[in-house]
Design a protein around this motif. Structure first.
Motif, PDB file in Angstrom:
ATOM      1  N   TYR A 137       0.808  -1.222   0.000  1.00 33.86           N
ATOM      2  CA  TYR A 137       0.000   0.000   0.000  1.00 33.86           C
ATOM      3  C   TYR A 137       0.841   1.271   0.000  1.00 33.86           C
ATOM      4  N   ASN A 138       1.821   1.340   0.876  1.00 33.91           N
ATOM      5  CA  ASN A 138       2.607   2.576   1.002  1.00 33.91           C
ATOM      6  C   ASN A 138       3.514   2.844  -0.188  1.00 33.91           C
ATOM      7  N   SER A 139       3.675   1.850  -1.044  1.00 29.64           N
ATOM      8  CA  SER A 139       4.431   2.073  -2.283  1.00 29.64           C
ATOM      9  C   SER A 139       3.615   2.893  -3.266  1.00 29.64           C
ATOM     10  N   TYR A 140       2.311   2.880  -3.090  1.00 33.62           N
ATOM     11  CA  TYR A 140       1.423   3.578  -4.016  1.00 33.62           C
ATOM     12  C   TYR A 140       0.702   4.758  -3.369  1.00 33.62           C
ATOM     13  N   TYR A 141       0.391   4.637  -2.081  1.00 32.07           N
ATOM     14  CA  TYR A 141      -0.356   5.680  -1.379  1.00 32.07           C
ATOM     15  C   TYR A 141       0.295   5.920  -0.016  1.00 32.07           C
ATOM     16  N   ASP A 142       0.823   7.123   0.150  1.00 29.49           N
ATOM     17  CA  ASP A 142       1.579   7.473   1.350  1.00 29.49           C
ATOM     18  C   ASP A 142       0.627   7.825   2.500  1.00 29.49           C
ATOM     19  N   ARG A 143       0.388   6.854   3.370  1.00 27.34           N
ATOM     20  CA  ARG A 143      -0.540   7.087   4.479  1.00 27.34           C
ATOM     21  C   ARG A 143      -0.008   8.139   5.461  1.00 27.34           C
ATOM     22  N   GLN A 144       1.314   8.258   5.520  1.00 28.17           N
ATOM     23  CA  GLN A 144       1.928   9.172   6.486  1.00 28.17           C
ATOM     24  C   GLN A 144       1.754  10.634   6.074  1.00 28.17           C
ATOM     25  N   ASN A 145       1.901  10.900   4.770  1.00 30.95           N
ATOM     26  CA  ASN A 145       1.967  12.291   4.309  1.00 30.95           C
ATOM     27  C   ASN A 145       0.833  12.712   3.381  1.00 30.95           C
ATOM     28  N   TRP A 146       0.021  11.765   2.937  1.00 31.81           N
ATOM     29  CA  TRP A 146      -1.077  12.108   2.051  1.00 31.81           C
ATOM     30  C   TRP A 146      -2.400  12.058   2.798  1.00 31.81           C
ATOM     31  N   THR A 147      -3.167  13.122   2.690  1.00 29.83           N
ATOM     32  CA  THR A 147      -4.515  13.170   3.246  1.00 29.83           C
ATOM     33  C   THR A 147      -5.510  12.919   2.123  1.00 29.83           C
ATOM     34  N   LEU A 148      -6.377  11.935   2.308  1.00 25.84           N
ATOM     35  CA  LEU A 148      -7.398  11.651   1.297  1.00 25.84           C
ATOM     36  C   LEU A 148      -8.514  12.688   1.415  1.00 25.84           C
ATOM     37  N   LEU A 149      -8.715  13.455   0.344  1.00 25.84           N
ATOM     38  CA  LEU A 149      -9.747  14.489   0.340  1.00 25.84           C
ATOM     39  C   LEU A 149     -11.070  13.996  -0.228  1.00 25.84           C
ATOM     40  N   GLY A 150     -11.012  12.923  -1.010  1.00 27.71           N
ATOM     41  CA  GLY A 150     -12.272  12.412  -1.550  1.00 27.71           C
ATOM     42  C   GLY A 150     -12.069  11.392  -2.644  1.00 27.71           C
ATOM     43  N   VAL A 151     -13.133  10.636  -2.927  1.00 35.00           N
ATOM     44  CA  VAL A 151     -13.165   9.700  -4.052  1.00 35.00           C
ATOM     45  C   VAL A 151     -14.353  10.064  -4.932  1.00 35.00           C
ATOM     46  N   GLU A 152     -14.206   9.842  -6.226  1.00 38.07           N
ATOM     47  CA  GLU A 152     -15.255  10.221  -7.180  1.00 38.07           C
ATOM     48  C   GLU A 152     -15.692  11.658  -6.934  1.00 38.07           C
ATOM     49  N   VAL A 153     -14.708  12.542  -6.794  1.00 40.80           N
ATOM     50  CA  VAL A 153     -14.988  13.952  -6.496  1.00 40.80           C
ATOM     51  C   VAL A 153     -15.624  14.614  -7.722  1.00 40.80           C
ATOM     52  N   PRO A 154     -16.872  15.080  -7.612  1.00 37.90           N
ATOM     53  CA  PRO A 154     -17.548  15.678  -8.773  1.00 37.90           C
ATOM     54  C   PRO A 154     -17.229  17.158  -8.926  1.00 37.90           C
ATOM     55  N   LEU A 155     -17.033  17.579 -10.165  1.00 39.36           N
ATOM     56  CA  LEU A 155     -16.870  19.001 -10.466  1.00 39.36           C
ATOM     57  C   LEU A 155     -17.668  19.325 -11.718  1.00 39.36           C
ATOM     58  N   MET A 156     -18.269  20.484 -11.725  1.00 32.54           N
ATOM     59  CA  MET A 156     -18.979  20.995 -12.904  1.00 32.54           C
ATOM     60  C   MET A 156     -18.443  22.394 -13.169  1.00 32.54           C
ATOM     61  N   VAL A 157     -17.852  22.584 -14.343  1.00 30.75           N
ATOM     62  CA  VAL A 157     -17.230  23.870 -14.667  1.00 30.75           C
ATOM     63  C   VAL A 157     -17.869  24.414 -15.937  1.00 30.75           C
ATOM     64  N   LYS A 158     -18.344  25.653 -15.871  1.00 29.46           N
ATOM     65  CA  LYS A 158     -18.996  26.267 -17.034  1.00 29.46           C
ATOM     66  C   LYS A 158     -17.969  26.519 -18.133  1.00 29.46           C
ATOM     67  N   ILE A 159     -18.291  26.068 -19.348  1.00 26.14           N
ATOM     68  CA  ILE A 159     -17.356  26.271 -20.465  1.00 26.14           C
ATOM     69  C   ILE A 159     -17.962  27.107 -21.591  1.00 26.14           C
ATOM     70  N   LEU A 160     -19.293  27.336 -21.544  1.00 30.89           N
ATOM     71  CA  LEU A 160     -19.934  28.226 -22.504  1.00 30.89           C
ATOM     72  C   LEU A 160     -20.943  29.098 -21.761  1.00 30.89           C
ATOM     73  N   ASN A 161     -20.805  30.404 -21.902  1.00 34.72           N
ATOM     74  CA  ASN A 161     -21.713  31.334 -21.232  1.00 34.72           C
ATOM     75  C   ASN A 161     -22.915  31.639 -22.118  1.00 34.72           C
ATOM     76  N   SER A 162     -23.571  30.595 -22.610  1.00 38.89           N
ATOM     77  CA  SER A 162     -24.763  30.768 -23.432  1.00 38.89           C
ATOM     78  C   SER A 162     -25.972  30.967 -22.513  1.00 38.89           C
ATOM     79  N   GLU A 163     -27.136  31.214 -23.123  1.00 39.96           N
ATOM     80  CA  GLU A 163     -28.345  31.415 -22.318  1.00 39.96           C
ATOM     81  C   GLU A 163     -28.613  30.194 -21.446  1.00 39.96           C
ATOM     82  N   GLU A 164     -28.416  29.011 -22.020  1.00 39.62           N
ATOM     83  CA  GLU A 164     -28.457  27.778 -21.245  1.00 39.62           C
ATOM     84  C   GLU A 164     -27.021  27.267 -21.170  1.00 39.62           C
ATOM     85  N   PRO A 165     -26.347  27.420 -20.034  1.00 42.18           N
ATOM     86  CA  PRO A 165     -24.908  27.137 -19.939  1.00 42.18           C
ATOM     87  C   PRO A 165     -24.544  25.695 -20.294  1.00 42.18           C
ATOM     88  N   LEU A 166     -23.338  25.542 -20.792  1.00 39.64           N
ATOM     89  CA  LEU A 166     -22.778  24.222 -21.064  1.00 39.64           C
ATOM     90  C   LEU A 166     -21.654  23.995 -20.065  1.00 39.64           C
TER      91      LEU A 166
END
Length: 317
Positions: A137-166
Motif C-alpha cells: 500500500y505505502n508504495s502507491y499511497y503514502d498514508r503518512q503524508n497524504w490526506t485523502l480528500l475524496g473519491v469520485e470527487v464531482p466538479l462541474m465547470v462552465k465552459i460556454l456562457n450561453s443562455e443555457e450554460p454548457l
C-alpha cells in the motif's frame, strides 16, 4: 495552501456540482472529447443523434466494480485510526460487486456478454490485484503524508456562457493532499490487461484526461497549476506467462508542465468550438468524418461498424 481552507473551497465546488447535476443543464465529458478525437462520426452518431447504445462488456463490468471496491478500500484503510477496515473482506466485496454489476447489465442488455469461466477469471485477477495493493500500500499511497480528500470527487465547470450554460463534468477517482510538497494529487485509476505500452503513454488524448482535470480543478479552487500533480494508476490483469515478473500496478505521470496542461485545454476548447454552437447546441451543419484508424481498429470496435445506412463504408477514411 492551507489544508482547512482547501477543504472549504473543495466542499463548495462539490456542493455546486451536485446542485447543477440536479438541473437539466447540458454538459460535456472527457469521454466525449476522447471519442471525437478518435472518430468524429462515431461521436456525432452517439451524442448529437443519440444513437449510441454502448453495449456492455466484461471489461467495463470489471472496471466499474474494481473502481468502486478499490475506492472503498482506500477510503477505509487510508485513515490509520479507522479499525473498521479490518472487519471487511474486500476480496469477497469485489467478487460480489463484479457479479452484481454483471447481473444488472445482463438484465438491461437481455443476453449474456461473457461466460462463467471468463467471469471467474476476472474475479480471480481482481482479487490478486487487490491483494497486491494491500501488501504494498505505502508504495502507491503514502498514508503518512497524504490526506485523502475524496473519491469520485464531482466538479462541474462552465465552459460556454450561453443562455443555457454548457458545463464540463468530471469525477476525480482519488484526490489527495500531499503535505510534504503542499500539492494536490489527482489519481486516475485505469484497469488494463498488460498495462500501458510506450505507445499508450505517448497518446496525447489519453494522457490529457488528468491534465484537463488539473486545469478545471485549478479553476474551481483558484490554484496555480504548480499546486496540482497528476498521475494514472494502471492495475493489470496479468494472465500470460512472462520471462520477468510484472507488477500488478503501473504508475504513470504524464508531462506536468504548464505548457502541456494549456495544450490539452486548448485542444478541448477547439473541440467544443467545433461541435457546439454559441448557444451550446450540437452542430448539425458540418461534416463529421468517419476515421477507420490503423488496420480498421476504430471500426472493429465500433457499434456502428455494420450500420452502413448511417456510416457508409466508402465514406470511411
Amino acid at each position: 495552501m492551507v489544508l482547512e481552507d482547501l477543504k472549504v473551497k473543495l466542499n463548495e465546488a462539490i456542493v455546486f456540482a451536485n446542485e447543477v447535476k440536479q438541473k437539466p443543464h447540458r454538459h460535456v465529458s472527457f469521454s466525449q472529447f476522447s471519442m471525437y478525437s478518435q472518430c468524429a462520426k462515431k461521436w456525432f452518431l452517439s451524442y448529437a443523434l443519440k444513437l449510441g447504445t454502448r453495449p456492455p462488456s466484461i471489461h467495463m463490468t470489471f472496471g466499474t466494480a474494481f473502481h468502486e471496491v478499490l475506492q472503498e478500500y482506500i477510503t477505509s484503510y487510508h485513515d490509520k485510526n479507522n479499525k473498521e477496515n479490518e472487519k471487511v473482506n474486500f476480496d469477497t466485496e469485489l467478487i460480489n460487486k463484479i457479479k452484481e454489476i454483471y447481473k444488472r447489465d445482463y438484465n438491461n442488455y437481455g443476453k449474456h456478454f461473457s461466460t462463467s469461466l471468463e467471469l471467474s477469471e476476472f474475479c480471480e485477477q481482481g482479487v490478486k490485484i487487490l491483494n497486491h495493493i494491500r501488501s504494498n500500500y505505502n508504495s502507491y499511497y503514502d498514508r503518512q503524508n497524504w490526506t485523502l480528500l475524496g473519491v469520485e470527487v464531482p466538479l462541474m465547470v462552465k465552459i460556454l456562457n450561453s443562455e443555457e450554460p454548457l458545463y464540463f463534468i468530471l469525477f476525480i477517482d482519488l484526490l489527495f493532499y500531499d503535505k510534504l510538497n503542499n500539492t494536490l494529487i489527482i489519481d486516475d485509476i485505469k484497469t488494463s490487461g498488460k498495462g500501458w505500452s510506450s505507445y499508450s503513454k505517448k497518446d496525447k488524448i489519453k494522457t490529457s484526461q488528468v491534465l484537463l482535470y488539473k486545469a478545471f480543478l485549478s479553476k474551481s479552487l483558484g490554484l496555480d497549476y504548480k499546486n496540482i500533480d497528476t498521475r494514472f494508476t494502471i492495475v493489470r490483469r496479468i494472465t500470460d506467462a512472462y520471462d520477468f515478473p510484472l507488477s500488478r500496478v503501473q504508475l504513470f505521470k504524464p508531462a506536468q508542465s504548464n505548457r502541456s496542461t494549456d495544450l490539452a485545454l486548448d485542444n478541448f476548447k477547439n473541440f467544443v468550438k467545433t461541435v457546439f454552437d454559441k448557444e451550446g447546441n450540437y452542430r448539425h451543419d458540418i461534416e463529421y468524418p468517419a476515421v477507420m484508424g490503423n488496420n480498421c481498429f476504430n471500426c472493429n470496435y465500433c457499434e456502428f461498424n455494420d450500420r452502413h445506412d448511417i456510416c457508409p463504408t466508402e465514406n470511411r477514411l
